[in-house]
Scaffold this active site. Structure first.
Site, PDB file in Angstrom:
ATOM      1  N   LYS A 217       0.816  -1.217   0.000  1.00 15.42           N
ATOM      2  CA  LYS A 217       0.000   0.000   0.000  1.00 15.42           C
ATOM      3  C   LYS A 217       0.854   1.273   0.000  1.00 15.42           C
ATOM      4  CE  LYS A 217      -4.359  -1.958   1.402  1.00 15.42           C
ATOM      5  NZ  LYS A 217      -5.467  -2.011   2.362  1.00 15.42           N
ATOM      6  N   ARG A 251      -3.698 -10.219   4.885  1.00 14.37           N
ATOM      7  CA  ARG A 251      -4.153 -10.279   3.485  1.00 14.37           C
ATOM      8  C   ARG A 251      -3.029  -9.719   2.618  1.00 14.37           C
ATOM      9  NH1 ARG A 251      -6.756  -6.725  -0.009  1.00 14.37           N
ATOM     10  NH2 ARG A 251      -8.256  -7.663  -1.457  1.00 14.37           N
TER      11      ARG A 251
END
Length: 269
Positions: A217, A251
Site C-alpha cells: 500500500k 491479506r
C-alpha cells in the site's frame, strides 16, 4: 475461538493465517490485476495455495483511490467463474471481496464461504443475512468517505466496528465467524495509517479475530519512496508489526514471502 469456514477449522490466536489476494481487475493499485484472464487468476490462486495461503480473496472491482466504479453485473461476470473454479480445484476457503449483495450472492452460489465487505455492512446490511443463511464468515472493514475524524482516530474506528459487529451478530452470524479489519488505506491519510498500525492492539477490545491488509500500500511506498513493485520488504515489516500486535489474518499479494514472515513473527509472539 474456533471457526469452521468452508470445511476448515481456524483456531484464532493459535497462529497467523494468510489470505492471498486475487484481483480480477484491469486497474488494481498493486499492479497485479488480471482483468478477464480466468485461467491466469485460477493459476495464481493455485500457486498461492501451494505457497501456503490458508484462504483466497477474489475481487472484481478496484478500490484504489480514483477507481472507476462498475456495475454489479460486470463485477459478477469478472468473479463468478474464478470463484467457482477455485472452489472446485482447491481446498481452502474462497472469499469474495465485495460490498454488493448481488455479487456476493453469485459468489456464494458458486462456492465462496467468506464475504469481505470493505464498507462493514453500512452500504449493504443484507450481506449479514446472506452470511448467516449460507454459513459464511464475514469480514467487516472500517471505511469512510474522506479522512476527517470528529474525535480520536482509533476510538472512531472501534465505534464503527462495534456497530458492524452488532449487525452481524443480530443477523445470526456466529461470533467466531465475524472478523474485523481496521481498513488500512481506506478513509485514512498515510499518517493515520501509521497511527492505526501503532495502536492495533486496541482492536482486541472488540473481542473479534482481526484481519489486516497492508500489502504494497501507498503509505509504505511513501515511507520508502518506492513504487508498488518494490514494497515487499516494507510489507514484511508491517506484517510482522501487525502480527505482534494481535493480527489473526494477513491479506497479502506475496504469499510465499509473507507466509515465511508470519511463521517467524508467530514464533516471536
Amino acid at each position: 475461538m474456533i471457526a469452521d469456514i468452508g470445511g476448515r477449522k481456524f483456531e484464532w490466536g493459535s497462529r497467523t493465517y494468510v489470505m492471498g489476494i486475487i484481483n480480477v481487475t484491469p486497474d488494481s493499485f498493486s499492479g497485479d490485476g488480471i482483468g478477464g484472464d480466468e485461467e491466469g487468476a485460477v493459476s495464481q490462486g493455485l500457486r498461492m495455495v501451494s505457497e501456503g495461503a490458508d484462504m483466497l480473496d477474489v475481487g472484481g472491482e478496484s478500490t484504489r483511490p480514483g477507481h472507476l466504479p462498475i456495475t454489479a453485473a460486470e463485477e459478477t461476470s469478472r468473479t463468478r467463474g474464478v470463484v467457482a473454479r477455485l472452489a472446485r480445484e482447491t481446498d481452502v476457503p474462497i472469499s469474495i471481496d465485495t460490498y454488493k449483495l448481488e455479487v456476493a450472492e453469485a459468489a456464494v452460489a458458486t462456492g465462496a464461504t467468506i464475504l469481505n465487505d470493505i464498507w462493514g455492512l453500512t452500504r449493504s446490511p443484507a450481506l449479514a443475512e446472506l452470511a448467516s443463511r449460507a454459513g459464511c464468515a464475514l469480514v467487516l472493514m472500517h471505511n469512510q468517505d474522506g479522512t476527517d475524524y470528529a474525535g480520536d482516530l482509533m476510538e472512531e474506528i472501534k465505534r464503527f466496528l462495534r456497530v458492524s459487529i452488532d449487525r452481524a451478530l443480530q443477523a445470526g452470524v456466529p461470533r467466531e465467524r465475524v472478523l474485523i479489519d481496521p481498513g488500512i488505506g481506506f478513509g485514512k491519510t498515510a499518517d493515520q495509517n501509521w497511527v492505526v498500525m501503532r495502536r492495533m492492539e486496541e482492536l482486541r477490545q472488540l473481542g473479534q479475530p482481526i484481519l489486516i491488509g497492508t500489502s504494497r500500500k501507498s503509505f509504505i511506498g511513501k515511507a520508502l519512496d518506492l513504487p508498488v513493485g518494490e514494497r515487499v520488504e516494507g510489507t514484511a515489516a508491517t506484517v510482522t508489526a501487525a502480527i505482534l500486535r494481535g493480527a489473526d489474518v494477513v491479506r497479502v499479494h506475496d504469499v510465499q514471502q509473507m507466509t515465511r514472515v508470519a511463521q517467524i513473527a508467530d514464533r516471536m509472539r
